[in-house]
Design a protein around this motif. Structure first.
Motif, PDB file in Angstrom:
ATOM      1  N   GLU A  16       0.851  -1.186   0.000  1.00 41.64           N
ATOM      2  CA  GLU A  16       0.000   0.000   0.000  1.00 41.64           C
ATOM      3  C   GLU A  16       0.887   1.236   0.000  1.00 41.64           C
ATOM      4  OE1 GLU A  16      -3.289   1.303  -0.767  1.00 41.64           O
ATOM      5  OE2 GLU A  16      -3.812  -0.371   0.552  1.00 41.64           O
ATOM      6  N   LEU A  17       0.593   2.161  -0.900  1.00 42.89           N
ATOM      7  CA  LEU A  17       1.339   3.417  -0.930  1.00 42.89           C
ATOM      8  C   LEU A  17       0.767   4.322   0.152  1.00 42.89           C
ATOM      9  CD1 LEU A  17       3.619   4.724  -2.612  1.00 42.89           C
ATOM     10  CD2 LEU A  17       1.840   5.894  -3.927  1.00 42.89           C
ATOM     11  N   ALA A  18       1.317   4.201   1.341  1.00 43.02           N
ATOM     12  CA  ALA A  18       0.791   4.924   2.498  1.00 43.02           C
ATOM     13  C   ALA A  18       1.863   4.940   3.582  1.00 43.02           C
ATOM     14  CB  ALA A  18      -0.470   4.234   3.022  1.00 43.02           C
ATOM     15  N   PRO A  19       1.777   5.900   4.491  1.00 46.81           N
ATOM     16  CA  PRO A  19       2.702   5.874   5.628  1.00 46.81           C
ATOM     17  C   PRO A  19       2.437   4.626   6.469  1.00 46.81           C
ATOM     18  CG  PRO A  19       1.511   7.963   5.452  1.00 46.81           C
ATOM     19  CD  PRO A  19       0.835   7.013   4.538  1.00 46.81           C
ATOM     20  N   ALA A  20       3.417   4.020   7.115  1.00 48.54           N
ATOM     21  CA  ALA A  20       4.820   4.335   6.962  1.00 48.54           C
ATOM     22  C   ALA A  20       5.459   3.233   6.109  1.00 48.54           C
ATOM     23  CB  ALA A  20       5.488   4.399   8.327  1.00 48.54           C
ATOM     24  N   LEU A  21       5.978   3.623   4.958  1.00 45.79           N
ATOM     25  CA  LEU A  21       6.525   2.663   4.011  1.00 45.79           C
ATOM     26  C   LEU A  21       7.675   1.853   4.613  1.00 45.79           C
ATOM     27  CD1 LEU A  21       6.629   4.743   0.697  1.00 45.79           C
ATOM     28  CD2 LEU A  21       5.133   2.804   1.217  1.00 45.79           C
ATOM     29  N   PHE A  22       8.412   2.465   5.508  1.00 45.63           N
ATOM     30  CA  PHE A  22       9.580   1.795   6.081  1.00 45.63           C
ATOM     31  C   PHE A  22       9.236   0.444   6.686  1.00 45.63           C
ATOM     32  CE2 PHE A  22      12.160   0.922   9.865  1.00 45.63           C
ATOM     33  CZ  PHE A  22      13.420   0.817   9.291  1.00 45.63           C
ATOM     34  N   TYR A  23       8.054   0.346   7.284  1.00 46.77           N
ATOM     35  CA  TYR A  23       7.684  -0.878   7.999  1.00 46.77           C
ATOM     36  C   TYR A  23       7.020  -1.918   7.095  1.00 46.77           C
ATOM     37  CZ  TYR A  23       8.732   1.983  12.042  1.00 46.77           C
ATOM     38  OH  TYR A  23       9.373   2.788  12.954  1.00 46.77           O
ATOM     39  N   GLU A  24       6.923  -1.609   5.799  1.00 43.98           N
ATOM     40  CA  GLU A  24       6.289  -2.529   4.858  1.00 43.98           C
ATOM     41  C   GLU A  24       7.280  -3.427   4.126  1.00 43.98           C
ATOM     42  OE1 GLU A  24       3.023  -2.900   4.643  1.00 43.98           O
ATOM     43  OE2 GLU A  24       2.870  -1.401   6.236  1.00 43.98           O
TER      44      GLU A  24
END
Length: 218
Positions: A16-24
């Motif tokens: 999903e393009l959404a915060p927070a990308l780092f944890y994806e």
């Protein structure tokens, strides 16, 4: 499937393009953009401007193909008829605005049932965008400044993503505090990890170090 979602499905396993990308993903780095400093000090955002622009220019080359995505989280349908001034103000080539795409995305914030995400996307290149001014405007968002992006629609929230289609890297400056950079191939951003390691957010530094360990190629 819409263009942005199709791209994410092809290169980022449909995240999903959404915060927070780092944890994806484990192919990500979270940078601290501005260290703690009193807001009443002169040039308190100077470091945020420098780091956000430096990282952007490191990620995006002059000939790279970019998708500039703006997600607005709102219950205001007016936005569809009159898109944010993000594109009219920060895109240099006005002929590109005819290619601006609009779609709606299911609410990305589950605790706000009435909100809808209005997604605007534009294919462009770095030279087409006044990116320095746009990044500064994002840094200013929490402060009283004429460049505030949602100054005429303060009840809404937004996120701006820069997608590098040529290198399959996504850059998300979420505010003056931090920036997430993720890649489909970890090696394509290893140079950021090595060159700007002192900028990595302390809270996530151990996780980033483990992900970019030479013994971890997943």
């Amino acid at each position: 499937m819409k263009a942005v979602e199709l791209y994410l499905a092809n290169y980022f396993n449909g995240i999903e393009l959404a915060p927070a990308l780092f944890y994806e993903t484990n192919k990500a780095i979270r940078f601290e953009i501005s260290e703690s400093i009193a807001h009443d000090e002169p040039d308190f955002l100077k470091q945020a401007f420098y780091r956000s622009i430096t990282l952007f220019e490191a990620v995006f080359g002059d000939e790279d193909d970019i998708i500039l995505v703006t997600d607005v989280h709102t219950n205001n349908d007016f936005l569809r008829a009159k898109p944010l001034h993000v594109y009219s103000k920060y895109v240099k080539r006005k002929d590109l605005l005819y290619k601006l795409r609009f779609s709606t995305v299911p609410n990305l914030y589950g605790d706000e049932e009435e909100l809808v995400t209005h997604r605007f996307s534009l294919s462009c290149q770095k030279r087409d965008v006044r990116y320095k001014q746009l990044l500064k405007a994002i840094c200013y968002e929490d402060f009283a400044d004429p460049t505030t992006i949602l100054k005429h629609n303060p009840e809404s929230g937004y996120d701006i993503f820069f997608i590098n289609q040529s290198k399959n890297i996504i850059y998300h400056l979420y505010d003056d505090r931090g920036c997430d950079i993720i890649a489909s191939d970890k090696e394509s951003i290893r140079f950021l990890y090595e060159q700007y390691t002192d900028w990595i957010l302390d809270y996530d530094k151990q996780e980033v170090d483990e992900d970019f360990s030479l013994n971890n190629y997943s």
